[in-house]
Design an enzyme around this catalytic site. Structure first.
Site, PDB file in Angstrom:
ATOM      1  CG  ASP A 160      -1.938   1.094   1.250  1.00 17.87           C
ATOM      2  OD1 ASP A 160      -2.995   0.895   1.844  1.00 17.87           O
ATOM      3  OD2 ASP A 160      -1.684   2.170   0.673  1.00 17.87           O
ATOM      4  CG  ASP A 176      -2.803   3.295  -2.551  1.00 13.90           C
ATOM      5  OD1 ASP A 176      -3.897   2.714  -2.436  1.00 13.90           O
ATOM      6  OD2 ASP A 176      -2.210   3.834  -1.598  1.00 13.90           O
ATOM      7  CD  GLU A 177      -5.510  -1.568   0.123  1.00  9.66           C
ATOM      8  OE1 GLU A 177      -6.134  -0.491  -0.033  1.00  9.66           O
ATOM      9  OE2 GLU A 177      -5.852  -2.428   0.931  1.00  9.66           O
TER      10      GLU A 177
HETATM   11  N1  DCP Z   1      -8.682   8.101  -1.604  1.00 13.42           N
HETATM   12  C1  DCP Z   1      -9.786   8.914  -1.859  1.00 13.42           C
HETATM   13  N2  DCP Z   1     -10.770   9.068  -0.915  1.00 13.42           N
HETATM   14  C2  DCP Z   1     -10.670   8.436   0.286  1.00 13.42           C
HETATM   15  C3  DCP Z   1      -9.570   7.587   0.552  1.00 13.42           C
HETATM   16  C4  DCP Z   1      -8.581   7.454  -0.426  1.00 13.42           C
HETATM   17  O1  DCP Z   1      -9.871   9.497  -2.953  1.00 13.42           O
HETATM   18  N3  DCP Z   1     -11.625   8.608   1.209  1.00 13.42           N
HETATM   19  C5  DCP Z   1      -7.624   7.989  -2.627  1.00 13.42           C
HETATM   20  C6  DCP Z   1      -6.480   8.935  -2.337  1.00 13.42           C
HETATM   21  C7  DCP Z   1      -5.395   8.092  -1.797  1.00 13.42           C
HETATM   22  C8  DCP Z   1      -5.652   6.757  -2.465  1.00 13.42           C
HETATM   23  O2  DCP Z   1      -7.059   6.687  -2.655  1.00 13.42           O
HETATM   24  O3  DCP Z   1      -4.104   8.603  -2.092  1.00 13.42           O
HETATM   25  C9  DCP Z   1      -5.173   5.577  -1.641  1.00 13.42           C
HETATM   26  O4  DCP Z   1      -5.885   5.490  -0.422  1.00 13.42           O
HETATM   27  P1  DCP Z   1      -5.196   5.078   0.933  1.00 13.42           P
HETATM   28  O5  DCP Z   1      -6.277   4.798   1.900  1.00 13.42           O
HETATM   29  O6  DCP Z   1      -4.176   4.014   0.685  1.00 13.42           O
HETATM   30  O7  DCP Z   1      -4.485   6.412   1.433  1.00 13.42           O
HETATM   31  P2  DCP Z   1      -3.081   7.014   1.055  1.00 13.42           P
HETATM   32  O8  DCP Z   1      -2.290   6.138   0.146  1.00 13.42           O
HETATM   33  O9  DCP Z   1      -3.264   8.408   0.552  1.00 13.42           O
HETATM   34  O10 DCP Z   1      -2.363   7.126   2.465  1.00 13.42           O
HETATM   35  P3  DCP Z   1      -1.786   5.934   3.363  1.00 13.42           P
HETATM   36  O11 DCP Z   1      -2.033   4.663   2.637  1.00 13.42           O
HETATM   37  O12 DCP Z   1      -0.325   6.244   3.526  1.00 13.42           O
HETATM   38  O13 DCP Z   1      -2.517   6.034   4.643  1.00 13.42           O
HETATM   39 MG    MG Z   2      -2.101   4.101   0.495  1.00 17.37          MG
END
Ligand code: DCP
Ligand code: MG
Length: 391
Positions: free
Chosen positions: A14, A109-110
């Site tokens: 992730d 991203d996951e």
């Molecule tokens: N995303 C979104 N709305 C949300 C949650 C996420 O549009 N409520 C999008 C933006 C994020 C991406 O999906 O960059 C990936 O979600 P993640 O939950 O993996 O969050 P991040 O990668 O941003 O942060 P991290 O994984 O480090 O907590």
């Molecule tokens: Mg993420």
């Protein structure tokens, strides 16, 4: 004869602060700064994500942008640029494919990777995890958190708990001592509501759940009670499902301003249908059931489905069905709309069309358009053609 059970080796990857990290990478001025992705802080939108520098101010995904602005007025607010994120995601998947074809993407991203069958070739699961992490950093310039365990629940827990720039292995031997002290909210599928319900019963940690009788859990939570019983012991038998086993493909959008005009809705349904069609064709899939989801401004949600005689993946067919389902739905302002295709089967490029000659030529045209879009981007070809589809 002793039976040897082969244990799975699962890696969960992730990316850290994905959209924000991609933006920081493409513009060095943003590095080490609080960056919020979502758009204009004066709009009524929400935060998609933010850099870890912005998280220090308490900004989180799904928080209203106005609230994020209040917490950190000097943050840099940017609209999302999905083509950039898709490109980074594709590059990350290319690295994954070097180690296994068994990849289950959860979002851009996951992903889960089952590398059980790759160990002979690449060594240990830990060395594969380390290599993936290093390569993502070197080749993409991004940090990915990596969790390793023998099942999906534990692998995801490991990457979540070690974020950012994480790397954590949960070994079978130390599994229970690792799980026991954790908050119930760490159990897969336990959202805020279930966590609160458990806490009201004074069940706060995974150990508290584990010590409950299975029947009590089932009485409290129905079939999920059985899951809770297993997960509290670190048992999760869900396989990693690669793209081919995906059950549906869907896209949805929440509007910044509720929609009250039918032609606007039609246009969005068309865009969503095209996105779904593109994904189906990219993954060589087709589907028989088209579903439309509508959420109104009072949060009431309806879904309508239509099952076709023959599975399809052409934009025209998906759009024409979705548009049919859209009729008479505009009874109140609409907040969210989604199009999805279910009942999926594989479809190879050279498979003959069962729709006859007309569909065969549409299919050829679509393939040609896909090639142009792959090369020059999604907006390179007008979609006006689809707006003429009436029947
Ligand atoms: N995303 C979104 N709305 C949300 C949650 C996420 O549009 N409520 C999008 C933006 C994020 C991406 O999906 O960059 C990936 O979600 P993640 O939950 O993996 O969050 P991040 O990668 O941003 O942060 P991290 O994984 O480090 O907590
Ligand atoms: Mg993420």
């Amino acid at each position: 004869m002793t039976q040897v059970t082969k244990l799975s080796s699962i890696i969960h990857c992730d990316m850290d602060a994905f959209y924000a990290s991609v933006e920081q990478l493409s513009n060095p001025e943003l590095q080490d700064k609080p960056v919020v992705i979502g758009g204009n802080p004066k709009s009524r939108g929400v935060v998609a994500t933010c850099s870890y520098e912005a998280r220090k101010f308490g900004i989180r995904s799904a928080m209203p942008l106005a609230e994020a602005f209040r917490r950190c007025p000097h943050a840099i607010f940017l609209p999302p640029d999905f083509s950039k994120y898709k490109k980074a995601s594709k590059e990350m998947h290319k690295i994954f494919y070097d180690y296994t074809p068994l990849i289950e993407p959860i979002s851009l991203d996951e992903a889960f990777l089952d590398v059980t069958g790759s160990l002979n070739l690449f060594g240990t699961v830990e060395s594969i995890g380390t290599e993936i992490k290093q390569r993502v950093k070197q080749e993409l310039g991004l940090t990915v958190s990596v969790g390793i365990a023998h099942n999906k629940f534990l692998a995801k827990l490991a990457s979540d708990m070690s974020k950012p720039d994480g790397f954590l292995v949960i070994s079978r031997e130390r599994l229970q001592e690792f799980l026991d002290p954790l908050d119930v909210g760490r159990i897969w599928g336990v959202g805020q509501k279930t966590a609160q319900r458990l806490k009201n019963l004074n069940i706060r940690t995974i150990r508290d759940v584990r010590l409950l009788d299975k029947r009590i859990l089932e009485n409290l939570f129905g079939s999920y009670g059985h899951q809770l019983y297993l997960l509290a012991r670190g048992i999760d038998n869900r396989p990693v499902e690669s793209d081919r086993q995906v059950k549906s493909v869907g896209r949805e959008i929440t509007f910044a301003v509720d929609i009250t005009a039918y032609d606007q809705l039609e246009r969005v349904v068309m865009e969503l249908s095209v996105d779904v069609g593109r994904h189906l064709r990219r993954t060589q899939m087709q589907g028989k059931t088209v579903t439309l989801k509508v959420k109104y401004n009072d949060f009431k949600t309806i879904t309508r489905s239509k099952t076709l005689d023959i599975a399809a993946n052409l934009d025209e067919i998906i759009y024409s069905e979705a548009r049919g389902l859209l009729e008479n739905t505009l009874t109140k302002p609409i907040r969210l709309i989604g199009v999805s295709v279910h009942n999926l089967t594989e479809k190879s490029d050279n498979q003959l069309s069962l729709f006859g000659e007309g569909e065969e030529s549409k299919s050829k045209l679509t393939r040609a358009m896909d090639i142009v879009r792959d090369k020059f981007g999604e907006e390179s070809i007008t979609r006006a053609r689809l707006l003429d589809v009436k029947d």
